[in-house]
Design a protein around this motif. Structure first.
Motif, PDB file in Angstrom:
ATOM      1  N   HIS B  40       0.816  -1.199   0.000  1.00  0.00           N
ATOM      2  CA  HIS B  40       0.000   0.000   0.000  1.00  0.00           C
ATOM      3  C   HIS B  40       0.854   1.255   0.000  1.00  0.00           C
ATOM      4  CE1 HIS B  40      -4.043  -1.499   0.254  1.00  0.00           C
ATOM      5  NE2 HIS B  40      -3.615  -2.447   1.038  1.00  0.00           N
ATOM      6  N   ALA B  41       2.114   1.062   0.369  1.00  0.00           N
ATOM      7  CA  ALA B  41       2.951   2.218   0.670  1.00  0.00           C
ATOM      8  C   ALA B  41       3.034   3.217  -0.464  1.00  0.00           C
ATOM      9  CB  ALA B  41       4.351   1.740   1.029  1.00  0.00           C
ATOM     10  N   VAL B  47      -1.373   7.634   0.158  1.00  0.00           N
ATOM     11  CA  VAL B  47      -0.525   8.646   0.782  1.00  0.00           C
ATOM     12  C   VAL B  47      -1.392   9.812   1.249  1.00  0.00           C
ATOM     13  CG1 VAL B  47       1.304  10.314   0.365  1.00  0.00           C
ATOM     14  CG2 VAL B  47       1.498   8.006  -0.567  1.00  0.00           C
ATOM     15  N   GLU B  48      -2.306  10.198   0.390  1.00  0.00           N
ATOM     16  CA  GLU B  48      -3.151  11.348   0.728  1.00  0.00           C
ATOM     17  C   GLU B  48      -3.926  11.119   2.020  1.00  0.00           C
ATOM     18  OE1 GLU B  48      -5.739  12.608  -2.429  1.00  0.00           O
ATOM     19  OE2 GLU B  48      -7.120  13.539  -1.025  1.00  0.00           O
ATOM     20  N   ARG B  50      -3.378   9.017   4.386  1.00  0.00           N
ATOM     21  CA  ARG B  50      -2.543   8.843   5.578  1.00  0.00           C
ATOM     22  C   ARG B  50      -1.893  10.137   6.021  1.00  0.00           C
ATOM     23  NH1 ARG B  50       1.289   5.301   5.562  1.00  0.00           N
ATOM     24  NH2 ARG B  50       1.515   5.238   3.310  1.00  0.00           N
ATOM     25  N   VAL B  51      -1.645  11.026   5.082  1.00  0.00           N
ATOM     26  CA  VAL B  51      -1.151  12.349   5.480  1.00  0.00           C
ATOM     27  C   VAL B  51      -2.260  13.103   6.212  1.00  0.00           C
ATOM     28  CG1 VAL B  51      -0.405  14.591   4.610  1.00  0.00           C
ATOM     29  CG2 VAL B  51       0.618  12.510   3.695  1.00  0.00           C
ATOM     30  N   ALA B  54      -2.477  11.818   9.659  1.00  0.00           N
ATOM     31  CA  ALA B  54      -1.374  12.323  10.490  1.00  0.00           C
ATOM     32  C   ALA B  54      -1.627  13.772  10.893  1.00  0.00           C
ATOM     33  CB  ALA B  54      -0.059  12.204   9.722  1.00  0.00           C
ATOM     34  N   PHE B  55      -2.239  14.533   9.991  1.00  0.00           N
ATOM     35  CA  PHE B  55      -2.582  15.914  10.344  1.00  0.00           C
ATOM     36  C   PHE B  55      -3.596  15.947  11.497  1.00  0.00           C
ATOM     37  CE2 PHE B  55      -1.078  17.960   6.234  1.00  0.00           C
ATOM     38  CZ  PHE B  55      -0.230  18.853   6.879  1.00  0.00           C
ATOM     39  N   PHE B  57      -4.028  13.779  13.811  1.00  0.00           N
ATOM     40  CA  PHE B  57      -3.274  13.476  15.033  1.00  0.00           C
ATOM     41  C   PHE B  57      -2.550  14.737  15.531  1.00  0.00           C
ATOM     42  CE2 PHE B  57       1.051  12.197  16.512  1.00  0.00           C
ATOM     43  CZ  PHE B  57       0.685  11.789  17.786  1.00  0.00           C
ATOM     44  N   ASN B  58      -2.005  15.500  14.589  1.00  0.00           N
ATOM     45  CA  ASN B  58      -1.313  16.732  14.969  1.00  0.00           C
ATOM     46  C   ASN B  58      -2.263  17.812  15.487  1.00  0.00           C
ATOM     47  OD1 ASN B  58       1.710  16.921  14.558  1.00  0.00           O
ATOM     48  ND2 ASN B  58       1.062  15.767  12.743  1.00  0.00           N
ATOM     49  N   PHE B  62      -1.685  20.105  18.732  1.00  0.00           N
ATOM     50  CA  PHE B  62      -1.446  21.546  18.651  1.00  0.00           C
ATOM     51  C   PHE B  62      -2.690  22.391  18.927  1.00  0.00           C
ATOM     52  CE2 PHE B  62       2.129  19.825  16.207  1.00  0.00           C
ATOM     53  CZ  PHE B  62       3.175  20.474  16.831  1.00  0.00           C
ATOM     54  N   ASP B  83     -12.812   7.905   3.768  1.00  0.00           N
ATOM     55  CA  ASP B  83     -11.580   7.108   3.677  1.00  0.00           C
ATOM     56  C   ASP B  83     -10.708   7.190   4.927  1.00  0.00           C
ATOM     57  OD1 ASP B  83     -12.280   6.653   1.026  1.00  0.00           O
ATOM     58  OD2 ASP B  83     -11.259   8.482   0.365  1.00  0.00           O
ATOM     59  N   VAL B  91      -2.864   5.519  12.797  1.00  0.00           N
ATOM     60  CA  VAL B  91      -1.948   6.568  13.245  1.00  0.00           C
ATOM     61  C   VAL B  91      -1.940   6.710  14.757  1.00  0.00           C
ATOM     62  CG1 VAL B  91      -1.726   9.079  13.368  1.00  0.00           C
ATOM     63  CG2 VAL B  91      -1.820   7.965  11.151  1.00  0.00           C
ATOM     64  N   LYS B  95      -0.458   5.909  20.699  1.00  0.00           N
ATOM     65  CA  LYS B  95       0.071   7.271  20.837  1.00  0.00           C
ATOM     66  C   LYS B  95      -0.618   8.004  21.988  1.00  0.00           C
ATOM     67  CE  LYS B  95       2.650   7.639  16.981  1.00  0.00           C
ATOM     68  NZ  LYS B  95       2.009   6.987  15.854  1.00  0.00           N
TER      69      LYS B  95
END
Lengths: 678, 198
Positions: B40-41, B47-48, B50-51, B54-55, B57-58, B62, B83, B91, B95
């Motif tokens: 899948h990588a 990628v979209e 998963r980015v 990750a955002f 999560f950020n 923040f 999705d 992610v 954590k």
């Protein structure tokens, strides 16, 4: 040799099998900083289609990912990836890149820009693909618009525009080093280093390549040693990107130097034969480009740009063919209600200078200016689902005089992922210095009773009366996302060419030096009429999550004839028959997180790309070309690429040259490249 | 322009080409299938998402919530189908943010959202953003929406694609009205809103 093909393919496939089953090690994006996350590129076919869905034209973008995965090593080679673009390497340092039937090393209806800087030659009307091309690692993307783009991009964007866009230095902090070598590209390497000082980012880069000869030339009888057309180059440059509040600016420059071997083709009176002779020359290019943009409120943007570009690309028969271009342009874009309006103007100062040789120009040195102004209005109706665009460019060319490039198009998006468009445009191909001022001997007819016992020297002659060629283009298309995994792009076009270059063969005149002979001059005129019609179909299919397929089919048919008003003694100027049918298939496979296997297959039908004033037609037989690349990512910083080109045959012919130089056969080649980023 | 060649002879079909291709195709197909599911990588759309995950999560890292939401886990509620659920669960696995654990739960209706710190509005619900925002008005819930258009409908954060990268818009004013504090680091990465939210 054919066994070699089998073995290579089997080895590649076996290697991929061996590594295919590894479970992936997914990169963990939550480890990245916010800045890093914001810079992760998500290039994909589907995204691309979405962005392009609003363009009323046939457009294709070569992404950075494709550049890497293609395994190709030069800009003209990369254009093979684009549906509807006809690429043929005609000898070691020349390519024929055409769109919709304009083929030949001096294919003159395609405009090429690097960051907005035109590299279209004002001397020969065409593009030298071996001089001043950016290093592939510097390129962000290549946008290819098939069809007329002259309203926005200007003269000579008759059947296509290629926009090469280099990376912003904001995206290239750090160091990248590539190196590699193989059988065709004997050595290639580049280094790039970037960072930021305050709000200004910078990058400096340096690179070079050494390219082997192709195989066997057109006239000489098979020399296995090679075609004598090897070449090498070094180049370096910089780019600065800065921004302050509402302003952004770019300053970039580069220098290029090459040493090229080429086989010149010239008629010799003494022996009454056309001969091939090896020659070596130095090429040089350099440019400096500045661009400044200011944003106004929500909707306006002013852009001022200026560049100086110098290129000297000699021919075996002309020791210097140099052009210096200083171009300045201003453009303002704004939105008012349903209107998105662009307007601008520009002026170009050109100095052409030709050195001594068998081919002479009169005048040999000339400085002149060209001017243009344009306006375009894009109107949005029915909640942006209907876009109507009308625009025109007005130009004054030193040779062609005043002319206009108007266009009108309509785009309808019945649903978000589906668009239908139609367009009509007229564009001009302006005369080059060659067509106005050249005297180029190209053929010799041995003495016989019919020639009065004297040899006849055939020569091309420029004619000051030569005017701009023009094309009226009508086209339409559909672009759609049929499902999440499948998108399709269809285009059909009809082109009507008028005032296309023809030649008028004058009565032979008696000349005496060095010995008596008859000189027959073929002078340029505008007596040819042509039609071009065709269709382009392309599909992008995400077959499996790790397997992407792209395929396309292009049909092109060109008919040409002499217009009724052509003077007696006229002959076709550009009677070229491009290959009618072209198929292309690309497969991108991620075998695992680290391994990629990419396969490119091209099939091109027979072509007759060269005009023949006196000799029989030259046929380029149909050919199948297979390129394969195996990529390996060793961790975050290091990447390896093993690529093979033209794997199916030891050598094949892709195209021919038009004038002055010999053509040769493309060889099978393999190379290994390593990229290190830190 | 000039023909300098002796005419080429006719060509013959090159069957060996097709034979070699067929030899290539079989192992190639096997290679593709064996790699399938594993890789899948490199898949771009993957990628979209998963980015984006990750955002999100950020955002938990923040954004500062008002004290009354306590020291319990940071709860991310997902409304609608899209999705992002799967990559988001990947992610946040294992954590913590600022000593708090993170939980992801799917919810049925916007009225349930009062119970979370971040509400992720998936694509299927992006047309109902106005109603969702209305139902939540005044509560310190960061509304994140996976569609460009929902920013003008009042979502606090909306993802956008800018020059082939995932970016997002933040309506800082709306967020701070409910008592959320958005770190300047996050604001720096946000793109300025193209259309002003109403």
């Amino acid at each position: 040799m054919r066994h070699g093909t089998f073995q290579l393919i089997i080895v590649l496939a076996a290697v991929s099998l061996a590594f295919g089953g590894n479970p992936p090690d997914l990169p963990d994006y939550s480890d990245l900083s916010l800045d890093q996350l914001a810079n992760v590129k998500i290039t994909s076919f589907t995204k691309k289609e979405q962005k392009l869905s609003q363009v009323a034209g046939a457009i294709y973008v070569i992404t950075q990912e494709q550049i890497v995965r293609s395994g190709l090593t030069s800009v003209p080679e990369l254009l093979r990836l684009v549906p509807g673009v006809d690429v043929a390497q005609v000898n070691g340092n020349q390519w024929s890149v055409g769109v919709r039937g304009t083929v030949g090393a001096y294919s003159n209806k395609l405009l090429v820009l690097i960051d907005g800087r035109s590299i279209y030659s004002s001397v020969f009307s065409g593009v030298y693909w071996d001089v001043g091309m950016p290093l592939l690692d510097e390129i962000e993307r290549i946008e290819v618009i098939r069809g007329p783009g002259a309203t926005i991009w200007g003269a000579n964007a008759v059947l296509g525009v290629i926009n090469i866009i280099t990376k912003s230095s904001k995206d290239t902090h750090g160091t990248t080093i590539t190196s590699g070598g193989g059988t065709s590209e004997r050595a290639l390497g580049s280094a790039s280093m970037g960072g930021a000082i305050g709000s200004t980012s910078y990058r400096a880069f340096f690179g070079g390549s050494d390219n082997a000869s192709l195989s066997q030339t057109s006239l000489s009888q098979a020399s296995a040693a090679g075609a004598g057309d090897s070449w090498s180059s070094v180049q370096g440059g910089f780019r600065l990107d800065g921004s302050h509040k509402r302003d952004t600016w770019i300053l970039e420059g580069d220098l290029f130097r090459g040493v090229e071997n080429e086989i010149g083709v010239s008629p010799v009176l003494a022996t009454q034969r056309v001969i091939e002779s090896p020659s070596q020359f130095n090429t040089a290019a350099g440019s400096l480009t500045g661009e400044w943009r200011r944003h106004f409120a929500d909707t306006g943007e002013l852009r001022v740009s200026s560049y100086y570009d110098y290129a000297d690309r000699p021919e075996p028969q002309a020791s210097r063919v140099a052009s210096g271009t200083w171009d300045t342009a201003i453009q303002y874009d704004f939105t008012a209600g349903r209107h998105s309006i662009s307007a601008g103007a520009g002026e170009r100062l050109i100095t052409d200078s030709i050195g001594p040789g068998e081919v002479t120009f009169s005048p040999a040195n000339l400085t002149y200016t060209n001017f243009n102004a344009f306006a375009q209005d894009e109107m949005h109706f029915v909640h942006d689902s209907l876009l109507f665009t009308v625009g025109a460019k007005l130009e004054r060319n030193h040779f062609g005089g005043w002319g206009s490039d108007p266009s009108v198009n309509l785009l309808w998006m019945p649903e978000k992922h589906h668009s239908l468009w139609i367009s009509a445009a007229r564009s001009l191909r302006t005369p080059s210095l060659f067509e106005i001022a050249v005297n180029a001997p190209f053929a010799v007819v041995p003495a016989s009773a019919a020639t009065g016992g004297l040899p006849v020297l055939g020569s091309f002659g420029g004619s000051p009366a030569f005017a701009s060629e023009s094309v009226n283009d009508f086209e339409g298309g559909y672009r759609g996302q049929l499902s999440k995994a499948l998108s399709v792009d269809l285009t059909a076009f009809y082109d009507r060419y008028s005032n296309i270059r023809s030649f008028v063969i004058g009565n032979p005149v008696l000349a005496f030096a060095p010995a008596p002979y008859l000189l027959a001059t073929a002078s340029t005129a505008n007596g040819t009429v042509e039609t071009g019609k065709g269709a382009e179909v392309s599909l992008a299919w995400q077959v499996l999550p790790n397997w992407k397929l792209e395929g396309s089919y292009t049909y092109t048919l060109i008919d040409s004839w002499l217009s009724g008003s052509a003077p007696p003694g006229s002959v076709y100027g550009d009677e070229k028959e491009p290959s009618r049918n072209k198929w292309r298939l690309q497969s991108y496979v991620n075998l695992s997180r680290s391994w990629q296997l990419d396969t490119f297959l091209y099939w091109t039908s027979e072509a007759s790309p060269v005009t023949n004033l006196e000799s029989p037609k030259v046929l380029v037989p149909p050919y199948t070309r297979l390129d394969v690349r195996l990529g390996y990512k060793a961790g975050r910083h290091w990447q390896l690429s093993l690529a093979g080109q033209n794997l199916l045959q030891a050598r094949h012919l892709e195209g021919t040259t038009e004038l002055l130089t010999a053509w040769s056969y493309v060889r099978r080649g393999v190379y290994l490249k390593s990229t290190w980023q830190f | 322009m000039i023909g300098l060649n002796r005419t080429n002879g006719r060509w013959r079909p090159r069957w060996p080409v097709w034979r070699s291709l067929s030899i290539a195709v079989v192992p190639l197909a096997a290679a593709i299938l064996s790699g399938q599911g594993a890789a899948h990588a490199g898949d771009s759309s993957d990628v979209e998402i998963r980015v984006k995950a990750a955002f999100i999560f950020n955002f938990a890292r923040f954004v500062e919530w008002p004290p009354r939401s306590g020291a319990g886990p940071v709860r991310i509620a997902i409304l609608g189908r899209g999705d992002l659920e799967r990559p988001l669960r990947d992610v946040i696995r294992g954590k913590t943010v600022n000593g708090r654990s993170i939980e992801v739960a799917r919810i049925g209706a916007a009225t349930d959202a009062g119970c979370c710190e971040i509400l992720l509005i998936e694509r299927s619900e992006s047309r109902n953003v106005k109603d969702i925002v209305l139902a939540l008005s005044g509560t310190p819930v960061l509304t994140v929406c996976d569609s460009e258009n929902c920013f003008r409908d009042g979502a606090m954060v909306a993802f956008r694609i800018v020059e082939e990268s995932v970016r997002f818009e933040i309506n800082q004013e709306a967020a701070e009205r409910t008592g959320l504090k958005i770190s300047s680091q996050l604001l720096k990465v946000a793109v300025p809103g193209a259309e002003k939210p109403r």
